[in-house]
Design a protein around this motif. Structure first.
Motif, PDB file in Angstrom:
ATOM      1  N   UNK A  60       0.700  -1.485   0.118  1.00  0.00           N
ATOM      2  CA  UNK A  60       0.044  -0.006   0.126  1.00  0.00           C
ATOM      3  C   UNK A  60       0.963   1.273  -0.024  1.00  0.00           C
ATOM      4  N   UNK A  61       2.033   1.219   0.873  1.00  0.00           N
ATOM      5  CA  UNK A  61       2.748   2.389   0.941  1.00  0.00           C
ATOM      6  C   UNK A  61       3.567   2.783  -0.444  1.00  0.00           C
ATOM      7  N   UNK A  62       4.000   1.651  -1.357  1.00  0.00           N
ATOM      8  CA  UNK A  62       4.307   1.813  -2.461  1.00  0.00           C
ATOM      9  C   UNK A  62       3.404   2.214  -3.486  1.00  0.00           C
ATOM     10  N   UNK A  63       2.230   1.657  -3.426  1.00  0.00           N
ATOM     11  CA  UNK A  63       1.074   2.108  -4.436  1.00  0.00           C
ATOM     12  C   UNK A  63       0.858   3.596  -4.200  1.00  0.00           C
ATOM     13  N   UNK A  64       0.635   3.990  -2.968  1.00  0.00           N
ATOM     14  CA  UNK A  64       0.251   5.499  -2.697  1.00  0.00           C
ATOM     15  C   UNK A  64       1.405   6.415  -3.050  1.00  0.00           C
ATOM     16  N   UNK A  65       2.524   5.868  -2.796  1.00  0.00           N
ATOM     17  CA  UNK A  65       3.846   6.655  -3.267  1.00  0.00           C
ATOM     18  C   UNK A  65       3.731   6.804  -4.821  1.00  0.00           C
ATOM     19  N   UNK A  66       3.541   5.949  -5.715  1.00  0.00           N
ATOM     20  CA  UNK A  66       3.615   5.952  -7.027  1.00  0.00           C
ATOM     21  C   UNK A  66       2.354   7.030  -7.455  1.00  0.00           C
ATOM     22  N   UNK A  67       1.045   6.424  -6.872  1.00  0.00           N
ATOM     23  CA  UNK A  67      -0.075   7.252  -7.283  1.00  0.00           C
ATOM     24  C   UNK A  67      -0.087   8.743  -6.935  1.00  0.00           C
ATOM     25  N   UNK A  68       0.541   8.906  -5.884  1.00  0.00           N
ATOM     26  CA  UNK A  68       0.705  10.555  -5.615  1.00  0.00           C
ATOM     27  C   UNK A  68       1.656  11.217  -6.339  1.00  0.00           C
ATOM     28  N   UNK A  69       2.777  10.566  -6.788  1.00  0.00           N
ATOM     29  CA  UNK A  69       3.680  11.089  -7.869  1.00  0.00           C
ATOM     30  C   UNK A  69       2.955  11.543  -9.284  1.00  0.00           C
ATOM     31  N   UNK A  70       1.983  10.362  -9.430  1.00  0.00           N
ATOM     32  CA  UNK A  70       1.484  10.653 -10.920  1.00  0.00           C
ATOM     33  C   UNK A  70       0.298  11.789 -10.769  1.00  0.00           C
ATOM     34  N   UNK A  71      -0.329  11.922  -9.659  1.00  0.00           N
ATOM     35  CA  UNK A  71      -1.410  12.884  -9.319  1.00  0.00           C
ATOM     36  C   UNK A  71      -0.776  14.366  -9.445  1.00  0.00           C
ATOM     37  N   UNK A  72       0.488  14.435  -8.726  1.00  0.00           N
ATOM     38  CA  UNK A  72       1.216  15.708  -8.972  1.00  0.00           C
ATOM     39  C   UNK A  72       1.608  15.962 -10.064  1.00  0.00           C
ATOM     40  N   UNK A  73       2.054  14.966 -11.006  1.00  0.00           N
ATOM     41  CA  UNK A  73       2.406  15.204 -12.271  1.00  0.00           C
ATOM     42  C   UNK A  73       1.171  15.696 -13.396  1.00  0.00           C
ATOM     43  N   UNK A 111      -7.794  18.354  -6.485  1.00  0.00           N
ATOM     44  CA  UNK A 111      -7.332  16.874  -6.587  1.00  0.00           C
ATOM     45  C   UNK A 111      -6.005  16.103  -5.768  1.00  0.00           C
ATOM     46  N   UNK A 112      -5.195  17.063  -6.014  1.00  0.00           N
ATOM     47  CA  UNK A 112      -3.761  16.665  -5.205  1.00  0.00           C
ATOM     48  C   UNK A 112      -3.902  16.795  -3.630  1.00  0.00           C
ATOM     49  N   UNK A 113      -4.676  17.982  -3.328  1.00  0.00           N
ATOM     50  CA  UNK A 113      -4.605  17.785  -1.926  1.00  0.00           C
ATOM     51  C   UNK A 113      -5.552  16.863  -1.349  1.00  0.00           C
ATOM     52  N   UNK A 114      -6.609  16.496  -1.983  1.00  0.00           N
ATOM     53  CA  UNK A 114      -7.537  15.435  -1.655  1.00  0.00           C
ATOM     54  C   UNK A 114      -6.783  14.204  -1.653  1.00  0.00           C
ATOM     55  N   UNK A 115      -5.993  13.861  -2.406  1.00  0.00           N
ATOM     56  CA  UNK A 115      -5.330  12.700  -2.477  1.00  0.00           C
ATOM     57  C   UNK A 115      -4.239  12.581  -1.297  1.00  0.00           C
ATOM     58  N   UNK A 116      -3.700  13.726  -1.018  1.00  0.00           N
ATOM     59  CA  UNK A 116      -2.743  13.755   0.271  1.00  0.00           C
ATOM     60  C   UNK A 116      -3.600  13.465   1.629  1.00  0.00           C
ATOM     61  N   UNK A 117      -4.762  13.872   1.624  1.00  0.00           N
ATOM     62  CA  UNK A 117      -5.530  13.903   2.912  1.00  0.00           C
ATOM     63  C   UNK A 117      -6.041  12.609   3.043  1.00  0.00           C
ATOM     64  N   UNK A 118      -6.462  12.006   1.908  1.00  0.00           N
ATOM     65  CA  UNK A 118      -7.123  10.768   1.805  1.00  0.00           C
ATOM     66  C   UNK A 118      -6.046   9.548   2.203  1.00  0.00           C
ATOM     67  N   UNK A 122       1.181  10.799   3.294  1.00  0.00           N
ATOM     68  CA  UNK A 122       0.147  12.099   3.226  1.00  0.00           C
ATOM     69  C   UNK A 122       0.844  13.422   3.665  1.00  0.00           C
ATOM     70  N   UNK A 123       1.275  13.428   4.654  1.00  0.00           N
ATOM     71  CA  UNK A 123       1.654  14.536   5.172  1.00  0.00           C
ATOM     72  C   UNK A 123       2.699  15.304   4.291  1.00  0.00           C
ATOM     73  N   UNK A 124       3.806  14.371   3.778  1.00  0.00           N
ATOM     74  CA  UNK A 124       4.813  14.851   2.688  1.00  0.00           C
ATOM     75  C   UNK A 124       3.913  15.345   1.346  1.00  0.00           C
TER      76      UNK A 124
END
Length: 418
Positions: free
Chosen positions: A258-271, A342-349, A366-368
């Motif tokens: 889950x940590x790996x998935x959310x790290x990759x998903x967060x990067x794609x959302x920022x991109x 969406x970027x903020x919502x992803x981090x908070x989720x 999430x904090x990062x």
């Protein structure tokens, strides 16, 4: 985040319970007896054995690579093949005596010597071939040895070699190389599962993450390709959540995945949110079917999880909604404010999921992610500085209102009771 080992934390908790009279001293002794022994598993000695064997393996490879002017072909072959079989013999002897880490290190060294023999044969007979093919042969032999002897170090080496082979031929025809590599990584994942190898599972996940980056960015990335990649990652996270809520098919690796998935998903959302130059922001693309399949899979798992009473059914439903919102925000709306939201919502989720499921890595991510999103929003300026200030104001009001309302919906969620 605690820097103490799990054994230390449990030992201190048992001592506190005993001092408070929650458990008797006899119960405390029985609980301490169930704790893993100090230094069990990874220890300094184990690291020294593996590092020492790695140095010996580097020595073997360097020896083969050297220009042997004073040695005949027979002498060269005798040196390398003797080292290979002697290492295998000592490794098997160590395994039979229960010296686990000596077995792990020596088998990895033997597999390294096997790679050196491949180089030696090519050097002696001046075989002019593709170096990537030799690496693949090395990786396949190492994976076979890992399957036969159930060695974790050999498995890790095989996964590294397969990924090296994949990178070495990255400029060649991509499709057949994809299939071969995915088949080999699937075999590696199966061995990691059978061997209960967390190191192997981490390497499989990291290899898949690197492959995903290559697949998404091999040519000019399109908007829909990145959205499909994001949806696929979230669907993989949904599978991890489903397993975490009940069957535990991954034997405890679900939280790391889950940590790996959310790290990759967060990067794609920022991109997607902050790189507007990406081409093809429309919906007429074959990648749309990938997004639809990811949503259907995650939504189906959510329904099944709720029917079975799984604790992660709620998180699965939110994950399915996140896939749909990603499609709506980045493929249809395509507005700076909705993308930033969406970027903020992803981090908070992710932050919320970390607290809900008690996964510290997700809390940190999430904090990062929230901090990075805030900084990128300011750097991009949503229309103007006044517009950006208005966005920050609205986001802050919504968050505070949500924190205030949470105490009426779920009192345990409120950190501060006014």
């Amino acid at each position: 985040m605690s820097a103490k080992t799990r054994r230390t934390i449990l030992d201190q908790a048992i001592a506190d319970w005993s001092a408070q009279g929650v458990i008797t001293e006899a119960q405390a002794d029985r609980m301490r007896a169930d704790l893993p022994a100090p230094g069990a598993g990874w220890g300094f000695g184990a690291v020294m054995i593996l590092l020492g064997c790695a140095c010996l393996g580097a020595a073997v490879i360097t020896f083969v690579a050297a220009n042997w002017e004073d040695m005949t072909r027979l002498m060269r072959a005798g040196v390398v093949f003797s080292a290979l079989w002697a290492t295998w013999g000592v490794a098997i002897w160590a395994g039979r005596r229960g010296a686990v880490w000596w077995f792990e290190g020596l088998t990895a060294l033997a597999c390294t010597a096997y790679g050196a023999t491949i180089m030696l044969v090519a050097q002696i007979y001046h075989i002019q071939g593709n170096a990537a093919d030799a690496v693949w042969l090395w990786a396949a032999g190492t994976l076979l040895a890992a399957a036969l002897l159930r060695g974790q170090a050999m498995l890790a080496l095989a996964l590294v070699l397969f990924f090296t082979w994949f990178v070495m031929g990255i400029e060649e025809d991509f499709s057949p190389r994809n299939l071969i590599w995915l088949a080999s990584i699937a075999l590696g994942a199966g061995l990691a599962w059978l061997n209960h190898s967390r190191a192997g599972a981490h390497l499989v996940t990291l290899s898949l993450a690197a492959w995903l980056l290559v697949a998404l960015f091999q040519s000019d990335p399109t908007q829909m390709r990145l959205i499909a990649g994001l949806a696929g990652l979230l669907a993989l996270g949904g599978c991890a959540l489903f397993s975490l809520g009940g069957p535990r098919w991954l034997r405890g690796f679900e939280t790391a995945l889950l940590a790996y998935v959310m790290l990759g998903a967060g990067g794609l959302v920022l991109l997607l949110a902050f790189v507007p130059e990406l081409p093809d922001r429309g919906t007429a693309d074959a990648w749309v079917w990938g997004v639809a399949a990811a949503f259907a899979l995650t939504a189906g798992l959510s329904v099944i999880g709720r029917a079975l009473g799984r604790a992660t059914a709620y998180d699965l439903a939110v994950t399915a909604i996140a896939i749909a919102l990603a499609w709506l925000v980045f493929a249809l709306l395509d507005h700076p404010w909705s993308s930033a939201a969406a970027a903020l919502a992803m981090a908070i989720w992710v932050l919320r999921m970390g607290w809900r499921l008690d996964i510290r890595a997700l809390r940190a991510l999430g904090l990062i992610g929230f901090i990075q999103s805030m900084m990128l929003i300011y750097a991009e300026t949503l229309g103007s500085l006044i517009g950006t200030a208005g966005f920050y104001l609205g986001a802050g009001v919504i968050l505070l209102a949500g924190a205030w309302g949470a105490r009426y919906l779920r009192p345990g969620d409120a950190e501060v009771q006014p």
